[in-house]
Design an enzyme around this catalytic site. Structure first.
Site, PDB file in Angstrom:
ATOM      1  N   LYS A 176       0.835  -1.196   0.000  1.00 21.29           N
ATOM      2  CA  LYS A 176       0.000   0.000   0.000  1.00 21.29           C
ATOM      3  C   LYS A 176       0.875   1.253   0.000  1.00 21.29           C
ATOM      4  O   LYS A 176       2.011   1.205   0.472  1.00 21.29           O
ATOM      5  CB  LYS A 176      -0.869   0.017   1.273  1.00 21.29           C
ATOM      6  CG  LYS A 176      -1.995  -0.984   1.294  1.00 21.29           C
ATOM      7  CD  LYS A 176      -2.775  -0.877   2.590  1.00 21.29           C
ATOM      8  CE  LYS A 176      -3.916  -1.880   2.649  1.00 21.29           C
ATOM      9  NZ  LYS A 176      -4.985  -1.630   1.669  1.00 21.29           N
TER      10      LYS A 176
ATOM     11  N   ARG B 205     -10.319 -11.445   1.738  1.00 17.09           N
ATOM     12  CA  ARG B 205     -11.199 -12.458   1.145  1.00 17.09           C
ATOM     13  C   ARG B 205     -10.524 -13.825   1.138  1.00 17.09           C
ATOM     14  O   ARG B 205     -11.197 -14.853   1.157  1.00 17.09           O
ATOM     15  CB  ARG B 205     -11.629 -12.011  -0.251  1.00 17.09           C
ATOM     16  CG  ARG B 205     -10.509 -11.827  -1.218  1.00 17.09           C
ATOM     17  CD  ARG B 205     -10.907 -11.007  -2.434  1.00 17.09           C
ATOM     18  NE  ARG B 205     -11.104  -9.594  -2.108  1.00 17.09           N
ATOM     19  CZ  ARG B 205     -11.487  -8.669  -2.983  1.00 17.09           C
ATOM     20  NH1 ARG B 205     -11.745  -9.013  -4.234  1.00 17.09           N
ATOM     21  NH2 ARG B 205     -11.640  -7.418  -2.616  1.00 17.09           N
TER      22      ARG B 205
HETATM   23  N1  BES Z   1      -8.088  -3.825   4.423  1.00 14.53           N
HETATM   24  C1  BES Z   1      -8.256  -3.424   3.081  1.00 14.53           C
HETATM   25  C2  BES Z   1      -9.556  -2.657   2.859  1.00 14.53           C
HETATM   26  C3  BES Z   1      -9.638  -1.279   3.452  1.00 14.53           C
HETATM   27  C4  BES Z   1      -9.167  -0.198   2.740  1.00 14.53           C
HETATM   28  C5  BES Z   1     -10.222  -1.077   4.676  1.00 14.53           C
HETATM   29  C6  BES Z   1      -9.280   1.073   3.286  1.00 14.53           C
HETATM   30  C7  BES Z   1     -10.323   0.181   5.216  1.00 14.53           C
HETATM   31  C8  BES Z   1      -9.864   1.271   4.516  1.00 14.53           C
HETATM   32  C9  BES Z   1      -8.276  -4.627   2.161  1.00 14.53           C
HETATM   33  O1  BES Z   1      -7.506  -5.707   2.540  1.00 14.53           O
HETATM   34  C10 BES Z   1      -7.759  -4.166   0.839  1.00 14.53           C
HETATM   35  O2  BES Z   1      -6.650  -3.733   0.790  1.00 14.53           O
HETATM   36  N2  BES Z   1      -8.576  -4.270  -0.169  1.00 14.53           N
HETATM   37  C11 BES Z   1      -8.221  -3.844  -1.473  1.00 14.53           C
HETATM   38  C12 BES Z   1      -8.832  -4.808  -2.452  1.00 14.53           C
HETATM   39  C13 BES Z   1      -8.370  -4.641  -3.866  1.00 14.53           C
HETATM   40  C14 BES Z   1      -6.909  -4.997  -3.996  1.00 14.53           C
HETATM   41  C15 BES Z   1      -9.224  -5.508  -4.733  1.00 14.53           C
HETATM   42  C16 BES Z   1      -8.776  -2.449  -1.700  1.00 14.53           C
HETATM   43  O3  BES Z   1      -9.858  -2.138  -1.196  1.00 14.53           O
HETATM   44  O4  BES Z   1      -8.095  -1.654  -2.341  1.00 14.53           O
HETATM   45 ZN    ZN Z   2      -5.462  -5.524   1.887  1.00 14.39          ZN
END
Ligand code: BES
Ligand code: ZN
Ligand code: ZN
Length: 498
Positions: A277, A351
């Site tokens: 990230k 997921r």
């Molecule tokens: N934990 C994150 C989702 C999240 C993002 C929660 C911001 C709270 C605030 C999750 O694991 C994630 O990173 N999801 C990705 C999925 C994508 C790669 C399909 C996302 O939401 O960008």
């Molecule tokens: Zn994630």
């Protein structure tokens, strides 16, 4: 905060401070505030006539009684327009009054409560205590300086006029305390930093709850999870030095009650893994175990309230980090369900661990599966941070959630799981990919999970938005919210009735 219930009349009750609520002018005073006004020779009526207190929503005005009442002070708090009143405003008003008094340095108070408009003493007391405890929550664990300046309300007396009212108030206070304390426990876990709240720490917390409440508990380590075939959970866990834990809590085992599985995403820190990230706001990703914290809290409440259901709480807990052992984009994972997944992004780890947890829950043949997860940033884009994304494959379960939402004020909004979206998850090398397109990201996350519940009645709550907030709300200070706990608890409490 020590909360007690006593019998007595507000206008005759000696105390440091009496907390009274009133609707906005020109509504006539009613209930305890009216009784006090009569004893006080119309003081409050005059204040309102002269515009010194209007009863506007959350307005707080403090007065000294100068011996005119046995109470030394009175705090008047506004409930707003009578026609717009509901229990959520009531929670907000009691929170605002509590915050005002705490910040003013008041340590003890009494609150007379009387049912009105079809609202019973019991439900008013439950929501009053919820507002007070949730609104005055503070997370000070790691502040070492000026600890003596931290202010707290120490003692609250909820006052009922008759013995019967007192009894009803005590019921409501008891339930409100159990639920709110559990929400605060969830908040503490989420606010806690990831170097403290590790997967093992979550497992320890689960053990504590299990011991206290005589629940069964099993904690699997990564080797045991691997032996069972949880290829997705294991892949995520292997990237971190911090050992992963797969936690299973069971309440009312073997008593022939309806079985409900609760599954909570327990990523104690989500760096994104190799699909790392951006560093901005990455510190927030300690909240990626909010679903797990909610499941622990719900299990504790269910047991304390003796909810007649067989509950299985399942928490896959791990960090998501990049390392030489981390899983990689392009890897193919074999999940517990037997289905294979091609990893496109290691940041769609929630997921993956949930796919194994959902598949594991099927062992118990649950009547319903409910998962709570900070699953997608896309859900935050779609619904903001007030609202839980609600998904499910069973209309009656969805309705139960919506009814619980109306009662608790934890807002939900439905998103679809139509087949068309599944196209995005097709893979050339495995059964599915773990990521679809950027558009409809929350829905695609939900569709992915749906492939692991074997068509059992299931609800997915995407709490990515409301799990952690940047600005104070009426009874939710900024930071971790404990969202989902009151919602699911309400649904479980109402299980037999609807
Ligand atoms: N934990 C994150 C989702 C999240 C993002 C929660 C911001 C709270 C605030 C999750 O694991 C994630 O990173 N999801 C990705 C999925 C994508 C790669 C399909 C996302 O939401 O960008
Ligand atoms: Zn994630
Ligand atoms: Zn995540």
């Amino acid at each position: 905060m020590d909360i007690r219930v006593e019998q007595g009349k507000a206008e005759k009750y000696p105390c440091e401070l009496l907390l009274l609520f009133s609707f906005e002018t020109p509504e006539p005073l009613e209930g305890p505030v009216r009784d006090v006004d009569l004893e006080w020779k119309g003081f409050i009526t005059r204040l309102m006539e002269q515009g010194d207190f209007k009863g506007e929503l959350f307005e707080c005005r403090l007065f000294h009684t100068h011996g005119a009442l046995p109470a030394r002070r009175v705090l008047l708090t506004g409930l707003g327009k009578r026609g717009e009143f509901d229990l959520d405003k009531w929670r907000g008003a009691s929170s605002k009054a509590g915050q005002f008094l705490r910040d003013s340095g008041i340590k003890e108070l009494a609150i007379p409560v009387k049912g009105f408009d079809g609202l019973s003493e019991e439900e008013l007391a439950e929501s009053l205590v919820t507002g007070l405890l949730l609104g005055t929550y503070q997370f000070n664990e790691f502040k070492t300086q000026d600890r003596d300046k931290i202010k707290r309300i120490e003692k609250v007396v909820v006052l009922g006029e008759t013995a019967k009212e007192k009894e009803a108030l005590a019921e409501g206070v008891g339930k409100g305390e159990i639920i709110s304390k559990a929400v605060c426990m969830a908040r503490d876990l989420v606010n806690g930093p990831s170097n403290q709240i590790t997967p093992s720490a979550l497992a320890e917390k689960a053990r504590e709850i299990a011991k206290d409440q005589a629940m069964e508990i099993q904690v699997l380590d990564v080797a045991q999870a691997e032996a069972l075939g949880m290829g997705a959970f294991v892949a995520v866990a292997k990237g971190s030095q911090e050992p992963g834990r797969f936690i299973i809590l069971e309440y009312n085992k073997g008593k022939g009650m309806d079985t409900i599985a609760l599954v909570g995403k327990g990523i104690t820190f989500d760096s994104g893994g190799l699909s790392i990230k951006p560093s901005e706001k990455m510190e927030r990703m300690k909240d990626d175990m909010s679903g797990a914290a909610a499941v622990l809290a719900i299990m504790q409440v269910a047991s304390r309230l003796k909810i007649p259901l067989h509950l299985v709480g399942i928490i896959p807990a791990t960090e998501n980090l990049p390392s030489g052992k981390a899983y990689k984009p392009g890897d193919v994972l074999k999940t517990l369900s037997g289905q294979t997944v091609e990893v496109i992004s290691t940041d769609a780890e929630g997921r993956l661990i949930l796919s194994d947890a959902l598949a594991y829950s099927l062992r118990y043949q649950p009547k319903a599966i409910i998962d709570l997860a900070t699953l997608t940033g896309a859900c935050v884009i779609a619904l903001g941070d007030y609202v839980i994304g609600l998904f499910g494959n069973d209309e009656s379960l969805l309705k139960r959630v919506e009814e619980a939402s109306a009662k608790t004020g934890e807002k939900v909004w439905r998103l679809p799981l139509w087949d068309e979206y599944f196209e995005y998850l097709k893979s050339d090398v495995a059964d599915f990919r773990n990521v679809g397109t950027r558009s409809a990201g929350a829905i695609i996350g939900g569709i992915f999970l749906s492939k692991f519940v074997n068509k059992r009645p299931w609800i997915h709550l995407d709490i990515a938005g409301p799990a952690y907030i940047e600005k104070d709300r009426p009874y939710t200070p900024k930071g971790a919210t404990g969202v989902g706990v009151r919602l699911v608890v309400q649904m479980l409490r109402d299980w037999q009735h609807s």
